[in-house]
Design a protein around this motif. Structure first.
Motif, PDB file in Angstrom:
ATOM      1  N   PHE A 165      51.161  15.756  58.791  1.00  0.00           N
ATOM      2  CA  PHE A 165      51.768  14.781  59.058  1.00  0.00           C
ATOM      3  C   PHE A 165      52.752  14.874  57.593  1.00  0.00           C
ATOM      4  CE2 PHE A 165      55.371  11.354  58.685  1.00  0.00           C
ATOM      5  CZ  PHE A 165      56.156  12.213  59.570  1.00  0.00           C
ATOM      6  N   THR A 166      52.436  14.556  56.793  1.00  0.00           N
ATOM      7  CA  THR A 166      52.641  15.078  55.520  1.00  0.00           C
ATOM      8  C   THR A 166      52.874  16.473  54.647  1.00  0.00           C
ATOM      9  OG1 THR A 166      52.337  12.671  54.707  1.00  0.00           O
ATOM     10  CG2 THR A 166      52.986  14.088  53.359  1.00  0.00           C
ATOM     11  N   PRO A 167      53.994  16.923  54.617  1.00  0.00           N
ATOM     12  CA  PRO A 167      53.527  18.748  54.427  1.00  0.00           C
ATOM     13  C   PRO A 167      53.437  18.987  53.027  1.00  0.00           C
ATOM     14  CG  PRO A 167      55.991  18.150  55.859  1.00  0.00           C
ATOM     15  CD  PRO A 167      55.314  16.789  54.900  1.00  0.00           C
ATOM     16  N   ARG A 168      52.480  19.949  52.634  1.00  0.00           N
ATOM     17  CA  ARG A 168      52.101  20.114  51.089  1.00  0.00           C
ATOM     18  C   ARG A 168      53.194  20.725  50.411  1.00  0.00           C
ATOM     19  NH1 ARG A 168      49.642  15.453  52.874  1.00  0.00           N
ATOM     20  NH2 ARG A 168      47.105  14.910  52.448  1.00  0.00           N
ATOM     21  N   VAL A 169      53.710  20.921  50.064  1.00  0.00           N
ATOM     22  CA  VAL A 169      54.383  21.821  48.674  1.00  0.00           C
ATOM     23  C   VAL A 169      53.371  23.085  48.755  1.00  0.00           C
ATOM     24  CG1 VAL A 169      55.144  22.852  46.307  1.00  0.00           C
ATOM     25  CG2 VAL A 169      55.726  19.989  46.941  1.00  0.00           C
ATOM     26  N   ASN A 170      54.305  24.164  49.171  1.00  0.00           N
ATOM     27  CA  ASN A 170      53.859  25.855  49.463  1.00  0.00           C
ATOM     28  C   ASN A 170      52.368  25.539  50.409  1.00  0.00           C
ATOM     29  OD1 ASN A 170      55.149  26.463  47.267  1.00  0.00           O
ATOM     30  ND2 ASN A 170      54.524  25.935  45.801  1.00  0.00           N
ATOM     31  N   ILE A 171      52.342  25.096  51.394  1.00  0.00           N
ATOM     32  CA  ILE A 171      51.968  24.523  52.366  1.00  0.00           C
ATOM     33  C   ILE A 171      52.738  24.756  53.864  1.00  0.00           C
ATOM     34  CG2 ILE A 171      49.324  23.921  53.921  1.00  0.00           C
ATOM     35  CD1 ILE A 171      49.040  24.981  51.201  1.00  0.00           C
ATOM     36  N   PRO A 172      52.689  26.033  54.792  1.00  0.00           N
ATOM     37  CA  PRO A 172      53.283  26.251  55.364  1.00  0.00           C
ATOM     38  C   PRO A 172      53.336  24.534  56.703  1.00  0.00           C
ATOM     39  CG  PRO A 172      52.240  28.069  55.515  1.00  0.00           C
ATOM     40  CD  PRO A 172      51.558  27.262  54.973  1.00  0.00           C
ATOM     41  N   ALA A 173      54.324  23.821  57.275  1.00  0.00           N
ATOM     42  CA  ALA A 173      54.520  22.826  57.864  1.00  0.00           C
ATOM     43  C   ALA A 173      54.668  23.957  59.336  1.00  0.00           C
ATOM     44  CB  ALA A 173      55.478  22.077  57.649  1.00  0.00           C
ATOM     45  N   PHE A 174      54.106  23.251  60.477  1.00  0.00           N
ATOM     46  CA  PHE A 174      54.163  23.539  61.009  1.00  0.00           C
ATOM     47  C   PHE A 174      55.421  22.546  62.502  1.00  0.00           C
ATOM     48  CE2 PHE A 174      50.935  26.667  59.721  1.00  0.00           C
ATOM     49  CZ  PHE A 174      52.136  27.757  60.346  1.00  0.00           C
ATOM     50  N   PRO A 261      66.410  10.469  48.223  1.00  0.00           N
ATOM     51  CA  PRO A 261      66.276   8.956  48.576  1.00  0.00           C
ATOM     52  C   PRO A 261      65.323   8.104  49.496  1.00  0.00           C
ATOM     53  CG  PRO A 261      68.078  10.606  49.672  1.00  0.00           C
ATOM     54  CD  PRO A 261      67.262  11.063  48.599  1.00  0.00           C
ATOM     55  N   ASP A 262      64.313   7.028  49.680  1.00  0.00           N
ATOM     56  CA  ASP A 262      63.155   6.577  49.752  1.00  0.00           C
ATOM     57  C   ASP A 262      61.842   7.575  49.763  1.00  0.00           C
ATOM     58  OD1 ASP A 262      64.174   4.613  50.413  1.00  0.00           O
ATOM     59  OD2 ASP A 262      65.084   5.096  52.388  1.00  0.00           O
ATOM     60  N   GLY A 263      62.315   8.706  48.795  1.00  0.00           N
ATOM     61  CA  GLY A 263      60.482   9.842  48.852  1.00  0.00           C
ATOM     62  C   GLY A 263      60.707  10.500  49.364  1.00  0.00           C
ATOM     63  N   MET A 264      61.808  10.784  50.566  1.00  0.00           N
ATOM     64  CA  MET A 264      61.158  11.823  52.266  1.00  0.00           C
ATOM     65  C   MET A 264      63.075  12.269  52.199  1.00  0.00           C
ATOM     66  SD  MET A 264      60.011   8.672  54.593  1.00  0.00           S
ATOM     67  CE  MET A 264      61.362   7.643  54.799  1.00  0.00           C
ATOM     68  N   TYR A 265      62.841  13.572  52.473  1.00  0.00           N
ATOM     69  CA  TYR A 265      63.796  14.653  53.099  1.00  0.00           C
ATOM     70  C   TYR A 265      64.451  14.086  54.271  1.00  0.00           C
ATOM     71  CZ  TYR A 265      62.252  18.232  49.404  1.00  0.00           C
ATOM     72  OH  TYR A 265      62.273  18.834  48.591  1.00  0.00           O
ATOM     73  N   THR A 266      65.852  14.662  54.256  1.00  0.00           N
ATOM     74  CA  THR A 266      66.073  14.039  56.195  1.00  0.00           C
ATOM     75  C   THR A 266      65.807  15.021  57.142  1.00  0.00           C
ATOM     76  OG1 THR A 266      67.420  12.419  54.875  1.00  0.00           O
ATOM     77  CG2 THR A 266      68.439  13.596  56.911  1.00  0.00           C
ATOM     78  N   ARG A 299      63.063  10.927  58.893  1.00  0.00           N
ATOM     79  CA  ARG A 299      62.280  11.474  57.702  1.00  0.00           C
ATOM     80  C   ARG A 299      61.607  11.847  57.727  1.00  0.00           C
ATOM     81  NH1 ARG A 299      65.986   7.634  54.902  1.00  0.00           N
ATOM     82  NH2 ARG A 299      64.966   8.725  53.075  1.00  0.00           N
ATOM     83  N   LEU A 300      60.853  12.543  55.951  1.00  0.00           N
ATOM     84  CA  LEU A 300      59.528  13.601  56.323  1.00  0.00           C
ATOM     85  C   LEU A 300      58.868  13.438  54.938  1.00  0.00           C
ATOM     86  CD1 LEU A 300      57.433  14.801  58.046  1.00  0.00           C
ATOM     87  CD2 LEU A 300      58.294  16.970  57.888  1.00  0.00           C
ATOM     88  N   PRO A 301      58.281  12.981  54.608  1.00  0.00           N
ATOM     89  CA  PRO A 301      57.778  12.967  53.208  1.00  0.00           C
ATOM     90  C   PRO A 301      57.244  13.861  52.604  1.00  0.00           C
ATOM     91  CG  PRO A 301      56.433  11.438  54.771  1.00  0.00           C
ATOM     92  CD  PRO A 301      57.454  11.633  54.889  1.00  0.00           C
ATOM     93  N   VAL A 302      57.095  15.446  51.287  1.00  0.00           N
ATOM     94  CA  VAL A 302      56.584  16.103  51.375  1.00  0.00           C
ATOM     95  C   VAL A 302      56.100  15.467  49.802  1.00  0.00           C
ATOM     96  CG1 VAL A 302      56.484  18.716  50.228  1.00  0.00           C
ATOM     97  CG2 VAL A 302      57.884  17.601  52.200  1.00  0.00           C
ATOM     98  N   GLN A 303      55.111  15.685  49.895  1.00  0.00           N
ATOM     99  CA  GLN A 303      53.897  15.743  48.819  1.00  0.00           C
ATOM    100  C   GLN A 303      53.507  17.530  47.817  1.00  0.00           C
ATOM    101  OE1 GLN A 303      50.104  13.948  49.733  1.00  0.00           O
ATOM    102  NE2 GLN A 303      50.660  12.192  50.352  1.00  0.00           N
ATOM    103  N   GLU A 304      53.176  16.569  46.603  1.00  0.00           N
ATOM    104  CA  GLU A 304      53.105  17.797  45.089  1.00  0.00           C
ATOM    105  C   GLU A 304      51.796  17.736  45.253  1.00  0.00           C
ATOM    106  OE1 GLU A 304      54.896  20.716  43.539  1.00  0.00           O
ATOM    107  OE2 GLU A 304      56.365  19.280  42.892  1.00  0.00           O
TER     108      GLU A 304
END
Length: 310
Positions: A165-174, A261-266, A299-304
């Motif tokens: 549910f929390t996408p990772r940078v440079n990893i495809p999120a479906f 904002p809030d550490g999440m993409y909208t 609202r979606l968090p994405v982790q480095e």
């Protein structure tokens, strides 16, 4: 039927907010008549429904079904009825002293038939009425048997993100939606008024397209949605890694959401619903009434993090 959306409802860290597109318009199908019922259907950005006339279902007892005149038992037939304006319809302010109603009228009916006759149909009109004009369509209890109304609103979208549910940078999120939030059925069931078990009206709303604005400044992308097998409800193959998937509803985030904002993409979703109807064992299958657009945000968090785990 299994929509191309996941069954597994994930616990979301931020609730999806449903934002109605407006002003909404209404698409309608031609009045349909099968067995003992005539129906007029609608679809808009809030939901869908139908107004039907004929009366209680007649399953047969060896005698001919009663005619409308016989069911009236000497009482006058009132061919019109006022209903509230369906949700999603936006009208200007009514003239002073009046209010808007949806007036549905049974026309070209024949009281000497069991179903109103082959020419019977429903006409709909949005009308501003005062008390006197509203009373033109009284609603005596005995007329209730001739009217059936049902409606359904679209469920709140529930977004599924794979492989985590929390996408990772440079990893495809479906991206997909749960089946429960992308397919909605409504039927009159036992109150359909059709004269045998082979005739009952079913309406279905199904998401056929979803446009995703990932919220990171990149261009939105469109995902076509449809039916999938029961063993692949969300279009994601758990036996394969994210770089070897057939599903094209995906996005690769280049950086984390830490600065947002809030550490999440909208994430903004534009969801296209198509509403259809089906009658009994109709060889023609589903018949489309029209499409409607609903928008939502997530609202979606994405982790480095460069790994998939987590």
């Amino acid at each position: 039927m299994h929509n191309r959306v996941g069954r597994a409802l994930l616990a979301l860290s931020a609730v999806l907010a449903l934002l109605m597109a407006g002003p909404a318009t209404t698409a309608t199908a031609d009045t349909i008549q099968t067995g003992n019922t005539v129906c007029s259907m609608y679809v808009n950005s809030t939901g869908f429904g139908a107004y039907c006339t004929s009366g209680s279902a007649y399953l047969g007892d060896g005698t001919p079904p009663p005619t409308w005149r016989e069911r009236l038992d000497g009482k006058p037939f009132v061919p019109c009825r006022n209903f509230p304006i369906p949700d999603g319809i936006h009208l200007p302010q009514a003239p002073e002293g009046k209010k808007w109603v949806l007036r549905v009228t049974i026309t070209d009916y024949d009281l000497n038939t069991y179903n109103g006759g082959n020419k019977a149909h429903l006409e709909r009109a949005y009308m501003p009425v005062n008390a006197e004009e509203e009373a033109q369509c009284p609603e005596p209890d005995y007329m209730d048997q001739f009217w059936t109304r049902f409606k359904s609103t679209y469920p709140t979208p529930a977004l599924v993100v794979k492989p985590t549910f929390t996408p990772r940078v440079n990893i495809p999120a479906f991206f997909s939606l749960t089946k429960e939030s992308s397919e909605q059925y409504k039927t009159t069931g036992e109150l359909s008024g059709y004269y045998d078990p082979q005739h009952n009206l079913t309406m279905r709303g199904m998401v056929v397209e979803m446009k995703v604005d990932p919220g990171d400044g990149t261009a939105p992308f469109t995902c076509l949605m449809g039916t999938t097998p029961a063993d692949d409800p969300d279009g994601y193959d758990e036996t394969q890694d994210p770089f070897h998937q057939m599903n094209t509803c995906k996005h690769k985030y280049a950086k984390s959401s830490a600065s947002q904002p809030d550490g999440m993409y909208t994430v903004k979703l534009t969801i296209i619903w198509e509403v259809s109807y089906w009658i009994g064992r109709d060889a023609g299958g589903w018949h489309s009434i029209g499409k409607a657009t609903v928008t939502a945000v997530q609202r979606l968090p994405v982790q480095e993090v460069q790994a998939i785990g987590g």
